[in-house]
Design an enzyme around this catalytic site. Structure first.
Site, PDB file in Angstrom:
ATOM      1  N   ARG A  98       0.963  -1.337  -0.389  1.00  0.00           N
ATOM      2  CA  ARG A  98       0.274  -0.473   0.044  1.00  0.00           C
ATOM      3  C   ARG A  98       1.002   1.313  -0.455  1.00  0.00           C
ATOM      4  NH1 ARG A  98      -4.921   2.348  -1.440  1.00  0.00           N
ATOM      5  NH2 ARG A  98      -6.090   2.714  -0.001  1.00  0.00           N
TER       6      ARG A  98
ATOM      7  N   THR B 142      -9.785   0.437  -9.560  1.00  0.00           N
ATOM      8  CA  THR B 142      -9.029  -0.771  -9.403  1.00  0.00           C
ATOM      9  C   THR B 142      -8.993  -2.638 -10.052  1.00  0.00           C
ATOM     10  OG1 THR B 142      -9.093   0.466  -7.053  1.00  0.00           O
ATOM     11  CG2 THR B 142      -8.740  -1.646  -7.237  1.00  0.00           C
TER      12      THR B 142
ATOM     13  N   ASN C 256      -6.642   3.994  -6.894  1.00  0.00           N
ATOM     14  CA  ASN C 256      -7.172   4.687  -6.360  1.00  0.00           C
ATOM     15  C   ASN C 256      -8.975   5.126  -7.531  1.00  0.00           C
ATOM     16  OD1 ASN C 256      -9.148   5.703  -4.341  1.00  0.00           O
ATOM     17  ND2 ASN C 256      -8.041   7.795  -4.823  1.00  0.00           N
TER      18      ASN C 256
ATOM     19  N   GLU D 265      -3.965   8.369  -3.834  1.00  0.00           N
ATOM     20  CA  GLU D 265      -4.828   7.371  -2.457  1.00  0.00           C
ATOM     21  C   GLU D 265      -4.875   8.186  -1.423  1.00  0.00           C
ATOM     22  OE1 GLU D 265      -5.578   4.998  -3.214  1.00  0.00           O
ATOM     23  OE2 GLU D 265      -5.142   3.969  -4.577  1.00  0.00           O
TER      24      GLU D 265
ATOM     25  N   SER E  55      -7.650   1.066   2.661  1.00  0.00           N
ATOM     26  CA  SER E  55      -7.988   0.574   1.949  1.00  0.00           C
ATOM     27  C   SER E  55      -9.305  -0.579   1.670  1.00  0.00           C
ATOM     28  CB  SER E  55      -6.751  -0.474   0.839  1.00  0.00           C
ATOM     29  OG  SER E  55      -7.306  -0.586  -0.310  1.00  0.00           O
TER      30      SER E  55
END
Length: 574
Positions: free
Chosen positions: A112, A385, A405, A424, A456
């Site tokens: 991430r 995504t 995103n 993001e 997320s």
């Protein structure tokens, strides 16, 4: 940061002394064992399902050269960065649940993105204190430090069989030789053209001749090919140090961003223990924080474990699923964040005792209004995504969800790299209790801080049952969680990979207090029954794109399916 004790924690503190999924220090405990003989066979062949046929073929190519599922995952993810940049890419991040056939171990890879050290919440506010959506969603301030390159290097180096360069080779070749963009990519470029025109490198890459690529045109990405070549040659350092890192920082800072070389050199992909939950004889292995998805899916399944959904009519079944969704999303908003920064009451949220308490508040024939704790309403969630699923010949499995995103991420390409950066930062609670672009709320647990991972919804999952296994996931913003949940339930009901990927869907996320419904999900009688219970049904057109691989271990047969909502996807057994 610590949460103050509230009534939910106090009411359950004595009940959670044992049997929880997390240790006292908040770290995950070892997952319970899989059902008997789940790892005793090998398929003998492989299957890949992704949202683009180029990516699926890249994964199969690497498998044919002796790679395993994790080498194939590198190939698929990097190729998607070239052919599906509207949804994922080198400038974004991913989360992956892996199953290692050799020892039966399950692993979670957290690649991430993180906030730059100089993040300042005031940069995302208008003068009146309201959220500045442009700063949060477009341009360099919206971009977190990318995690995908580090994650791919970790996957290859720790779990792959082939050199990283060999797994990246298909993506590099496609970037250099070119490909024909599909309708969805051309539409995404057209839909964000005004934003792309704001930055010269973005316009040069995505708007050749001042307009989106024409249908049938061959499109090349030489700058990103060079970036991937450096990653292939030098691994992690080929992106986070040296030529690429300097170009990224120079481009971001020249356009008003705040990245530093230290932000890049300090980034590390992390290995974490996945969440595991047992539901009606099936073991579901899914994503832990900083994903909110796995916690929500586990909480929903724990609530539903008190009912026999198979004996219910369609309206009653939907009613109980929606009410479980509602309660899980309420907790999602209140508690979850980056586990390296926030202590979360995961013992409580994942406890069957907590689920039993929530179950007691569900009436058998009436919706529970979310207005008991009113929040703000927000715009429609999006589909920006991607997910892919892989099982190799030895039974290794990879469920990987990757993202930048929103559509086309930040819209900002770092000059000289070909890298389209994510947006993001909007997944942080930039303004507490104000919704992000997907309508999700957040508390201080998900507030931005340098080096912190934003929450997320990505929910890559592996489901192991008495005779069948599934690797599953989906894009969809906040609907990722409910789409994966419904896919798991359909798999447990015995459906095939094709049926699961194609199944009609519905979604409730606590607020706004509406049920988003795909056309054809409910017949007229079911819709009427739900409306009488107090639900507001709202049509929603955009769903998908789920990619599923299943393994019937008793027949030793693999099956792969890509969501029919996207014609360019491909699920293929090798």
């Amino acid at each position: 940061m610590r949460f103050s004790v509230n009534w939910r924690v106090l009411a359950l503190s004595l009940l959670l002394a044992g049997g929880s999924a997390f240790a006292a220090d908040g770290s995950p405990k070892a997952a319970p064992p899989a059902p008997a003989h789940a790892g005793s066979l090998r398929p003998g062949h492989a299957a890949v399902a992704s949202a683009n046929f180029h990516a699926t073929e890249a994964g199969l190519e690497v498998l044919a050269k002796g790679g395993n599922a994790f080498d194939a995952a590198v190939a698929v993810a990097s190729t998607l960065s070239i052919v599906e940049p509207e949804s994922s890419g080198t400038g974004g991040g991913f989360m992956a649940v892996l199953h290692l056939a050799k020892d039966g171990r399950d692993v979670f890879i957290d690649a991430r993105e993180t906030a730059p050290a100089a993040v300042n919440p005031r940069d995302y506010l208008n003068p009146d204190g309201s959220p500045n959506r442009d700063a949060a969603l477009r341009g360099p301030l919206s971009a977190g430090i990318p995690g995908q390159p580090a994650g791919l290097a970790l996957l290859s180096g720790r779990y792959g069989r082939l050199p990283l360069a060999q797994s990246l080779a298909p993506a590099i070749r496609i970037a250099r030789d070119g490909f024909q963009p599909d309708e969805r990519l051309r539409g995404a470029i057209a839909g964000t053209q005004k934003d792309l025109e704001r930055w010269p490198a973005s316009a040069a890459k995505y708007l050749p001749g001042g307009k989106p690529p024409a249908k049938g045109a061959v499109w090349r990405d030489p700058d990103q090919a060079r970036t991937l070549e450096l990653l292939a040659a030098h691994g992690h350092d080929g992106f986070y140090r040296g030529e690429t890192a300097q170009k990224l920082v120079d481009a971001v800072r020249a356009a008003g961003g705040n990245w530093t070389l230290a932000d890049l050199t300090g980034y590390q992909a992390k290995e974490r223990t996945p969440i595991s939950v047992d539901y009606r004889g099936y073991k579901i292995v899914t994503a832990p924080p900083p994903s909110s998805g796995g916690v929500a899916i586990a909480e929903i399944l724990n609530i539903l474990s008190g009912y026999d959904l198979t004996k219910m009519d369609a309206a009653t079944r939907a009613h109980y699923i929606i009410e479980a969704m509602r309660r899980a999303f309420r907790d999602h908003n209140d508690y979850l964040g980056d586990p390296d920064f926030v202590q979360m009451p995961l013992d409580m949220l994942l406890s069957p005792y907590y689920a039993a308490g929530l179950r007691q508040g569900i009436l058998p024939d009436k919706a529970t209004p979310s207005s008991m704790l009113p929040r703000a309403e927000a715009p429609e969630p999006g589909m920006h995504t991607t997910h892919f699923s892989i099982i190799d010949a030895d039974g290794n499995m990879a469920a990987v969800t990757s993202t930048v995103n929103y559509t086309m991420g930040s819209g900002f390409v770092a000059a000289g790299t070909g890298v389209l950066l994510n947006d993001e930062m909007d997944d942080f609670a930039l303004v507490p209790n104000k919704p992000n672009v997907y309508g999700l709320l957040g508390s201080a647990a998900n507030a931005p801080k340098g080096g912190k991972r934003m929450l997320s919804s990505m929910s890559p999952s592996i489901v192991i049952g008495p005779g069948r296994t599934a690797v599953i996931g989906s894009p969809g913003g906040s609907t990722i969680i409910t789409q994966v949940l419904e896919g798991i339930l359909h798999f447990i009901d015995g459906e095939s990979a094709q049926q699961i990927a194609a199944h009609k869907r519905f979604h409730h996320q606590y607020l706004p207090d509406v049920v988003k419904v795909e056309d054809g999900t409910f017949d007229a009688a079911t819709s009427e029954a739900l409306t009488k219970m107090g639900y507001t049904l709202k049509p929603r057109e955009s769903w998908g794109f789920m990619n599923v691989v299943t393994w019937d271990r008793e027949a030793n047969k693999l099956d792969a399916a890509s969501d029919p909502r996207r014609p360019s996807g491909l699920g293929k057994v090798q």
